[in-house]
Design a protein around this motif. Sequence first.
Motif, PDB file in Angstrom:
ATOM      1  N   ALA A 125       0.831  -1.211   0.000  1.00  0.00           N
ATOM      2  CA  ALA A 125       0.000   0.000   0.000  1.00  0.00           C
ATOM      3  C   ALA A 125       0.864   1.258   0.000  1.00  0.00           C
ATOM      4  CB  ALA A 125      -0.936  -0.006   1.203  1.00  0.00           C
ATOM      5  N   ILE A 126       1.935   1.253   0.785  1.00  0.00           N
ATOM      6  CA  ILE A 126       2.836   2.415   0.825  1.00  0.00           C
ATOM      7  C   ILE A 126       3.495   2.631  -0.536  1.00  0.00           C
ATOM      8  CG2 ILE A 126       5.004   3.252   1.802  1.00  0.00           C
ATOM      9  CD1 ILE A 126       4.071   2.009   4.469  1.00  0.00           C
ATOM     10  N   LEU A 127       3.954   1.572  -1.162  1.00  0.00           N
ATOM     11  CA  LEU A 127       4.584   1.689  -2.480  1.00  0.00           C
ATOM     12  C   LEU A 127       3.585   2.178  -3.533  1.00  0.00           C
ATOM     13  CD1 LEU A 127       6.869  -1.475  -2.578  1.00  0.00           C
ATOM     14  CD2 LEU A 127       7.576   0.917  -2.384  1.00  0.00           C
ATOM     15  N   ALA A 128       2.349   1.694  -3.461  1.00  0.00           N
ATOM     16  CA  ALA A 128       1.320   2.134  -4.410  1.00  0.00           C
ATOM     17  C   ALA A 128       0.998   3.611  -4.213  1.00  0.00           C
ATOM     18  CB  ALA A 128       0.065   1.287  -4.254  1.00  0.00           C
ATOM     19  N   MET A 129       0.900   4.044  -2.955  1.00  0.00           N
ATOM     20  CA  MET A 129       0.631   5.466  -2.688  1.00  0.00           C
ATOM     21  C   MET A 129       1.784   6.339  -3.174  1.00  0.00           C
ATOM     22  SD  MET A 129      -1.436   5.628   0.950  1.00  0.00           S
ATOM     23  CE  MET A 129       0.018   5.306   1.893  1.00  0.00           C
ATOM     24  N   HIS A 130       2.999   5.874  -2.961  1.00  0.00           N
ATOM     25  CA  HIS A 130       4.164   6.640  -3.426  1.00  0.00           C
ATOM     26  C   HIS A 130       4.159   6.755  -4.953  1.00  0.00           C
ATOM     27  CE1 HIS A 130       8.183   8.246  -3.642  1.00  0.00           C
ATOM     28  NE2 HIS A 130       8.540   7.255  -4.445  1.00  0.00           N
ATOM     29  N   ALA A 131       3.879   5.667  -5.629  1.00  0.00           N
ATOM     30  CA  ALA A 131       3.841   5.686  -7.097  1.00  0.00           C
ATOM     31  C   ALA A 131       2.732   6.615  -7.593  1.00  0.00           C
ATOM     32  CB  ALA A 131       3.640   4.274  -7.643  1.00  0.00           C
ATOM     33  N   ASN A 132       1.562   6.564  -6.970  1.00  0.00           N
ATOM     34  CA  ASN A 132       0.463   7.448  -7.372  1.00  0.00           C
ATOM     35  C   ASN A 132       0.811   8.901  -7.131  1.00  0.00           C
ATOM     36  OD1 ASN A 132      -1.229   5.460  -8.306  1.00  0.00           O
ATOM     37  ND2 ASN A 132      -2.284   5.211  -6.352  1.00  0.00           N
ATOM     38  N   TRP A 133       1.435   9.204  -6.000  1.00  0.00           N
ATOM     39  CA  TRP A 133       1.823  10.579  -5.689  1.00  0.00           C
ATOM     40  C   TRP A 133       2.838  11.087  -6.709  1.00  0.00           C
ATOM     41  CZ3 TRP A 133       0.237  14.653  -3.321  1.00  0.00           C
ATOM     42  CH2 TRP A 133       1.115  15.697  -3.049  1.00  0.00           C
ATOM     43  N   TRP A 141       2.066  14.589 -13.627  1.00  0.00           N
ATOM     44  CA  TRP A 141       0.934  15.051 -14.428  1.00  0.00           C
ATOM     45  C   TRP A 141       0.709  16.545 -14.228  1.00  0.00           C
ATOM     46  CZ3 TRP A 141      -3.896  17.053 -13.071  1.00  0.00           C
ATOM     47  CH2 TRP A 141      -4.781  17.196 -14.131  1.00  0.00           C
ATOM     48  N   ARG A 142       0.804  17.025 -12.992  1.00  0.00           N
ATOM     49  CA  ARG A 142       0.620  18.447 -12.708  1.00  0.00           C
ATOM     50  C   ARG A 142       1.706  19.275 -13.392  1.00  0.00           C
ATOM     51  NH1 ARG A 142      -3.625  20.824 -10.248  1.00  0.00           N
ATOM     52  NH2 ARG A 142      -2.175  22.182  -9.193  1.00  0.00           N
ATOM     53  N   ALA A 143       2.940  18.786 -13.374  1.00  0.00           N
ATOM     54  CA  ALA A 143       4.036  19.503 -14.027  1.00  0.00           C
ATOM     55  C   ALA A 143       3.824  19.546 -15.538  1.00  0.00           C
ATOM     56  CB  ALA A 143       5.373  18.843 -13.694  1.00  0.00           C
ATOM     57  N   ALA A 144       3.369  18.458 -16.122  1.00  0.00           N
ATOM     58  CA  ALA A 144       3.098  18.435 -17.565  1.00  0.00           C
ATOM     59  C   ALA A 144       1.951  19.374 -17.919  1.00  0.00           C
ATOM     60  CB  ALA A 144       2.778  17.007 -18.010  1.00  0.00           C
ATOM     61  N   ASP A 145       0.938  19.436 -17.080  1.00  0.00           N
ATOM     62  CA  ASP A 145      -0.186  20.344 -17.308  1.00  0.00           C
ATOM     63  C   ASP A 145       0.274  21.802 -17.244  1.00  0.00           C
ATOM     64  OD1 ASP A 145      -2.990  20.850 -17.726  1.00  0.00           O
ATOM     65  OD2 ASP A 145      -3.088  21.461 -15.613  1.00  0.00           O
TER      66      ASP A 145
END
Length: 94
Positions: free
Chosen positions: A19-27, A33-37
Motif C-alpha cells: 500500500a505504501i509503495l502504491a501510494m508513493h507511485a500514485n503521488w 501530471w501536474r508539471a506536464a499540465d
Amino acid sequence: MSLHHLLRLAGAVLAAVTAILAMHANWTEWRSWRAADAGSRALADLRLGLVAAERVSRERGPTNARLGASDGPADPASVTALAQAREATDLALA
C-alpha cells in the motif's frame, strides 16, 4: 508465536508495504501530471506571445512603406494597409 499468527503478521506487513509503495507511485505520477499540465499551459501562453510578436513584426512592412513615401498626399492603399496591419496587431495583443 504460532505459525498461524506469524503468517498473519507477514501478510499484514506485506499488505502495508504494498500500500505504501502504491501510494508513493500514485503521488509521483500525480506530481508529474501536474508539471506536464503546467508546461502545457506555459506553451499555450508562449504561442500567444509569439503570435503577437509576429503581428507586430508584420506591421513593419506597411509602416515602412508609409514612412518611405514622399511628403506628398498619402496613398490611400498604403494607409489602408497600415490600418489593417495595426488592427491585426491590436487583436493579437488583446
